[in-house]
Scaffold this motif. Structure first.
Motif, PDB file in Angstrom:
ATOM      1  N   HIS A 144      -1.273  10.032  -5.752  1.00 27.82           N
ATOM      2  CA  HIS A 144      -0.832   9.899  -4.562  1.00 27.82           C
ATOM      3  C   HIS A 144       0.356  10.798  -4.074  1.00 27.82           C
ATOM      4  O   HIS A 144       1.088  10.758  -5.074  1.00 27.82           O
ATOM      5  CB  HIS A 144      -0.370   8.486  -4.117  1.00 27.82           C
ATOM      6  N   CYS A 145       0.362  11.492  -2.839  1.00 29.09           N
ATOM      7  CA  CYS A 145       1.397  12.507  -2.377  1.00 29.09           C
ATOM      8  C   CYS A 145       2.132  12.046  -1.561  1.00 29.09           C
ATOM      9  O   CYS A 145       1.773  11.764  -0.436  1.00 29.09           O
ATOM     10  CB  CYS A 145       0.850  13.887  -2.458  1.00 29.09           C
ATOM     11  N   GLU A 146       3.268  12.588  -1.535  1.00 32.52           N
ATOM     12  CA  GLU A 146       4.161  12.327  -0.206  1.00 32.52           C
ATOM     13  C   GLU A 146       4.640  13.820   0.054  1.00 32.52           C
ATOM     14  O   GLU A 146       5.170  14.565  -0.883  1.00 32.52           O
ATOM     15  CB  GLU A 146       5.402  11.557  -0.586  1.00 32.52           C
ATOM     16  N   GLN A 147       4.318  14.190   1.156  1.00 31.61           N
ATOM     17  CA  GLN A 147       4.894  15.665   1.792  1.00 31.61           C
ATOM     18  C   GLN A 147       4.142  16.813   0.857  1.00 31.61           C
ATOM     19  O   GLN A 147       4.806  17.706   0.768  1.00 31.61           O
ATOM     20  CB  GLN A 147       6.462  15.895   1.895  1.00 31.61           C
ATOM     21  N   GLY A 148       3.006  16.280   0.363  1.00 29.09           N
ATOM     22  CA  GLY A 148       2.272  17.183  -0.560  1.00 29.09           C
ATOM     23  C   GLY A 148       2.639  17.248  -1.898  1.00 29.09           C
ATOM     24  O   GLY A 148       2.118  17.958  -3.045  1.00 29.09           O
ATOM     25  N   GLN A 149       3.672  16.580  -2.354  1.00 26.00           N
ATOM     26  CA  GLN A 149       4.206  16.525  -3.463  1.00 26.00           C
ATOM     27  C   GLN A 149       3.943  15.098  -4.535  1.00 26.00           C
ATOM     28  O   GLN A 149       3.782  14.060  -3.820  1.00 26.00           O
ATOM     29  CB  GLN A 149       5.521  16.613  -3.663  1.00 26.00           C
ATOM     30  N   PRO A 150       3.233  15.248  -5.623  1.00 25.93           N
ATOM     31  CA  PRO A 150       2.611  13.883  -6.174  1.00 25.93           C
ATOM     32  C   PRO A 150       3.932  12.968  -6.382  1.00 25.93           C
ATOM     33  O   PRO A 150       5.063  13.284  -6.821  1.00 25.93           O
ATOM     34  CB  PRO A 150       2.267  14.472  -7.617  1.00 25.93           C
ATOM     35  N   LEU A 151       3.657  11.835  -5.957  1.00 28.12           N
ATOM     36  CA  LEU A 151       4.456  10.586  -6.118  1.00 28.12           C
ATOM     37  C   LEU A 151       4.142   9.564  -7.176  1.00 28.12           C
ATOM     38  O   LEU A 151       4.861   8.822  -7.787  1.00 28.12           O
ATOM     39  CB  LEU A 151       4.783  10.034  -5.004  1.00 28.12           C
ATOM     40  N   GLN A 152       2.874   9.319  -7.244  1.00 27.27           N
ATOM     41  CA  GLN A 152       2.312   8.274  -7.979  1.00 27.27           C
ATOM     42  C   GLN A 152       0.814   8.665  -8.559  1.00 27.27           C
ATOM     43  O   GLN A 152      -0.183   9.193  -7.816  1.00 27.27           O
ATOM     44  CB  GLN A 152       1.978   6.959  -7.289  1.00 27.27           C
ATOM     45  N   ILE A 183       2.385   5.402 -12.543  1.00 25.83           N
ATOM     46  CA  ILE A 183       3.138   6.276 -12.865  1.00 25.83           C
ATOM     47  C   ILE A 183       3.946   6.997 -11.885  1.00 25.83           C
ATOM     48  O   ILE A 183       3.279   7.689 -11.351  1.00 25.83           O
ATOM     49  CB  ILE A 183       2.744   7.073 -14.119  1.00 25.83           C
ATOM     50  N   HIS A 184       5.122   6.968 -11.980  1.00 23.24           N
ATOM     51  CA  HIS A 184       5.984   7.749 -11.023  1.00 23.24           C
ATOM     52  C   HIS A 184       7.022   8.684 -11.587  1.00 23.24           C
ATOM     53  O   HIS A 184       7.536   8.163 -12.573  1.00 23.24           O
ATOM     54  CB  HIS A 184       6.763   6.834  -9.845  1.00 23.24           C
ATOM     55  N   ASN A 221       0.856  -1.059  -0.171  1.00 24.54           N
ATOM     56  CA  ASN A 221      -0.009  -0.023   0.100  1.00 24.54           C
ATOM     57  C   ASN A 221       0.757   1.340   0.011  1.00 24.54           C
ATOM     58  O   ASN A 221       1.606   1.453   0.965  1.00 24.54           O
ATOM     59  CB  ASN A 221      -0.916   0.014   1.197  1.00 24.54           C
ATOM     60  N   ILE A 222       0.638   2.088  -0.824  1.00 26.70           N
ATOM     61  CA  ILE A 222       1.497   3.181  -1.173  1.00 26.70           C
ATOM     62  C   ILE A 222       1.697   4.143   0.049  1.00 26.70           C
ATOM     63  O   ILE A 222       2.559   4.589   0.543  1.00 26.70           O
ATOM     64  CB  ILE A 222       1.457   3.991  -2.460  1.00 26.70           C
ATOM     65  N   ALA A 223       0.160   4.323   0.678  1.00 29.04           N
ATOM     66  CA  ALA A 223       0.248   5.095   1.740  1.00 29.04           C
ATOM     67  C   ALA A 223       1.054   4.526   2.898  1.00 29.04           C
ATOM     68  O   ALA A 223       1.542   5.285   3.806  1.00 29.04           O
ATOM     69  CB  ALA A 223      -1.332   5.034   2.262  1.00 29.04           C
ATOM     70  N   ASP A 224       1.331   3.305   3.271  1.00 31.75           N
ATOM     71  CA  ASP A 224       1.977   2.671   4.236  1.00 31.75           C
ATOM     72  C   ASP A 224       3.432   3.046   3.910  1.00 31.75           C
ATOM     73  O   ASP A 224       4.068   3.340   4.900  1.00 31.75           O
ATOM     74  CB  ASP A 224       1.728   1.224   4.301  1.00 31.75           C
ATOM     75  N   GLU A 225       3.763   2.717   2.710  1.00 28.69           N
ATOM     76  CA  GLU A 225       5.315   3.126   2.145  1.00 28.69           C
ATOM     77  C   GLU A 225       5.589   4.745   2.798  1.00 28.69           C
ATOM     78  O   GLU A 225       6.601   4.766   3.451  1.00 28.69           O
ATOM     79  CB  GLU A 225       5.529   2.935   0.935  1.00 28.69           C
ATOM     80  N   ILE A 226       4.806   5.333   2.440  1.00 31.24           N
ATOM     81  CA  ILE A 226       5.125   6.882   2.525  1.00 31.24           C
ATOM     82  C   ILE A 226       5.064   7.155   4.456  1.00 31.24           C
ATOM     83  O   ILE A 226       5.928   7.667   4.771  1.00 31.24           O
ATOM     84  CB  ILE A 226       4.226   7.530   1.980  1.00 31.24           C
TER      85      ILE A 226
END
Length: 235
Positions: free
Chosen positions: A129-137, A219-220, A82-87
């Motif tokens: 999906h975003c990490e620290q507000g920045q698009p990651l996927q 897509i990343h 789960n990408i949310a868990d990874e982040i």
């Protein structure tokens, strides 16, 4: 009728493997035999066998036939996580933007990927999906409505599609392809990258015991993502 026969052949093979009647390395009926058994075209029989080969249930040896694959383990280049868990595990903030969530008519390619007929309605979602507000996927996903009937009723700001699908139809099989792509207009818009940014595209099909659950394009931005790991499915 071809779709019904196709599904019937797959279910026939899977049922005998799951019951233990057919063991690892046992030969399964040939295309010609299946054509006679199910009174269908050879193309329909071939499609059923090919789909099971691609999902790792069967293995094909040229000149010898098609056999039950070793089902104790299956390795993959990627972890199904789960990408949310990874982040969150990196100690970073996770957020998501839901772009689309609706019904669409399956194109020929999507129909084949989901084991449906062209033009059938399927569920479609687009999320960033975003990490620290920045698009990651950028996640574009097509879902089989017969297996996941309440997909369009979900709030994916609270739970990712991966997490929801894993609860409703636990993963038994997965197939991936990975390729490098350049950002098109859609990718540039959603991932906030320019046209020179190389991106990594992962195409993923997932199965439950009842059939193909979803087909996704992930897509990343190449500068923000790397992949690796090992995946084992145990039967």
């Amino acid at each position: 009728m071809a779709l019904a026969k196709f599904a019937e052949i797959k279910q026939y093979i899977l049922a005998r493997i799951e019951s233990g009647e057919w063991q690892e390395n046992d030969r399964v009926p040939s295309e010609n035999q299946l054509t006679e058994m199910f009174n269908c075209s050879r193309m329909t029989a071939r499609r059923a066998l090919t789909e099971l080969v691609e999902s790792g249930v069967l293995t094909r040896t040229q000149g010898l036939g098609t056999f039950v694959a070793g089902l104790k383990s299956q390795s993959s280049l990627l972890n199904i996580r789960n990408i949310a868990d990874e982040i969150k595990e990196r100690g970073h903030g996770y957020s998501v933007k839901q772009i689309e969530l609706r019904k669409v008519n399956a194109t020929a390619a999507i129909a084949i990927a989901l084991g449906l007929q062209e033009g059938n309605e399927v569920f479609y979602s687009v999320l960033v999906h975003c990490e620290q507000g920045q698009p990651l996927q950028l996640e574009e996903r097509f879902v089989n409505p017969s297996l996941i009937p309440l997909y369009l009723e979900q709030d994916f700001s609270q739970q990712t599609p991966h997490e929801y699908l894993s609860q409703i139809a636990p993963l038994t099989e997965a197939r991936h392809t990975v390729e490098a792509v350049m950002a098109n207009s859609q990718i540039k818009q959603y991932l906030q990258v320019d046209a020179t940014e190389p991106c990594l595209k992962i195409i993923r099909r997932t199965w439950s015991r009842k059939g193909v659950v979803s087909f996704a394009r992930l897509i990343h931005p190449g500068s923000k993502f790397r992949l690796g790991g090992h995946l084992t499915f145990k039967r």
